[in-house]
Design an enzyme around this catalytic site. Structure first.
Site, PDB file in Angstrom:
ATOM      1  N   HIS A 138       0.835  -1.212   0.000  1.00  0.00           N
ATOM      2  CA  HIS A 138       0.000   0.000   0.000  1.00  0.00           C
ATOM      3  C   HIS A 138       0.866   1.257   0.000  1.00  0.00           C
ATOM      4  CE1 HIS A 138      -0.387   0.061   4.719  1.00  0.00           C
ATOM      5  NE2 HIS A 138       0.486   0.965   4.362  1.00  0.00           N
ATOM      6  N   GLU A 143      -5.084   0.569  -0.098  1.00  0.00           N
ATOM      7  CA  GLU A 143      -4.897  -0.858   0.183  1.00  0.00           C
ATOM      8  C   GLU A 143      -5.085  -1.704  -1.084  1.00  0.00           C
ATOM      9  OE1 GLU A 143      -3.606  -1.727   2.872  1.00  0.00           O
ATOM     10  OE2 GLU A 143      -4.874  -1.507   4.638  1.00  0.00           O
TER      11      GLU A 143
HETATM   12  C1  GLP Z   1       1.384   3.378   7.229  1.00  0.00           C
HETATM   13  C2  GLP Z   1       1.234   4.641   6.378  1.00  0.00           C
HETATM   14  C3  GLP Z   1       2.009   4.523   5.076  1.00  0.00           C
HETATM   15  C4  GLP Z   1       3.404   4.019   5.351  1.00  0.00           C
HETATM   16  C5  GLP Z   1       3.327   2.643   5.956  1.00  0.00           C
HETATM   17  C6  GLP Z   1       4.674   2.009   6.196  1.00  0.00           C
HETATM   18  O1  GLP Z   1       0.485   2.399   6.943  1.00  0.00           O
HETATM   19  N1  GLP Z   1      -0.136   4.917   6.076  1.00  0.00           N
HETATM   20  O2  GLP Z   1       2.038   5.802   4.458  1.00  0.00           O
HETATM   21  O3  GLP Z   1       4.167   3.986   4.154  1.00  0.00           O
HETATM   22  O4  GLP Z   1       2.664   2.793   7.204  1.00  0.00           O
HETATM   23  O5  GLP Z   1       5.167   2.353   7.466  1.00  0.00           O
HETATM   24  P1  GLP Z   1       6.604   2.073   7.977  1.00  0.00           P
HETATM   25  O6  GLP Z   1       7.473   3.085   7.303  1.00  0.00           O
HETATM   26  O7  GLP Z   1       6.540   2.289   9.445  1.00  0.00           O
HETATM   27  O8  GLP Z   1       6.956   0.687   7.626  1.00  0.00           O
END
Ligand code: GLP
Length: 236
Positions: A138, A143
């Site tokens: 995503h 999603e």
């Molecule tokens: C969340 C955000 C996304 C982000 C993802 C990954 O779901 N909505 O924008 O890219 O987390 O997060 P992380 O960087 O903590 O793995």
């Protein structure tokens, strides 16, 4: 697509911060599309440091964030508004009124989504969109689905996503809000430049499928293949 390989998280963060700073320096009233999640935090830290040293200013910068949880007031510790305040906005010279996130507590989410898109359009679109990527491919909270959703929309978060984000809710996936409002694929894809950061082997694997495989709504990040100014920074 331009692929940069960073040697570690700090290196990735610094490279990402350089590109964001370059955008802000070149066009002081630019519109930055910003992301939450743990991946961009290091880049934000670097930007804070440079701003404090006087090497750049966000005084005229406008920001639009990708997404916000539904049902959490903006002041909730885990709202993305709080996240952005803590990790960036409250620590740089940006004007609070220039920072935009969807209102996850809006009484009429549909109207809120339409208003968010209208706001981005009124700004003339996004100059540079920063993205992370979810384990399921995503971007923002777009999603995996049977189709791409173009406008900003309310989305039911997948079980995978709630599991991945449980770490911010005392490890309990059922504590993660069920719904969120996310910028849709239109404004992400229409950003003049896109910068995607990914850290770690798991992210690399999903990114590999997204950028090397077919374009499919089952892997929303795959749509980024169509963008003509995409920079991806990954850790080795
Ligand atoms: C969340 C955000 C996304 C982000 C993802 C990954 O779901 N909505 O924008 O890219 O987390 O997060 P992380 O960087 O903590 O793995």
């Amino acid at each position: 697509m331009k692929l940069l390989r960073a040697k570690d998280y700090n290196d990735m963060s610094r490279e990402a911060a350089k590109l964001i700073a370059a955008q802000v320096i070149l066009k002081e009233n630019c519109v930055l599309g910003l992301a939450t999640g743990s991946t961009p935090v290091g880049a934000y830290k670097q930007l804070i440091e440079w701003q404090k040293k006087g090497e750049l200013t966000f005084a005229k910068t406008v920001t639009v964030n990708l997404d916000e949880y539904c049902g959490l007031p903006a002041t909730h510790a885990q709202s993305y508004r709080s996240f952005m305040r803590e990790n960036l906005f409250d620590r740089i010279d940006i004007r609070p009124e220039n920072t935009h996130l969807p209102n996850g507590a809006a009484a009429d989410p549909e109207a809120e989504c339409a208003a968010y898109d209208a706001r981005i359009e009124a700004f003339g679109g996004i100059d540079l969109q920063l993205l992370g990527i979810g384990h399921n491919g995503h971007i923002g909270f777009n999603e995996p689905d049977e189709h791409f959703t173009m406008p900003t929309h309310r989305v039911r978060l997948s079980a995978d996503t709630r599991q991945a984000n449980a770490r911010f809710f005392e490890g309990d996936p059922s504590g993660v809000p069920e719904f969120a409002i996310t910028m849709g694929m239109r404004h992400i894809l229409q950003a003049k430049k896109i910068l995607l950061v990914a850290n770690g082997a798991q992210k690399l694997a999903v990114l590999d499928r997204a950028l090397g495989g077919p374009v499919t709504p089952h892997l929303p990040a795959s749509l980024l293949q169509l963008h003509n100014d995409l920079t991806v920074i990954v850790t080795e």
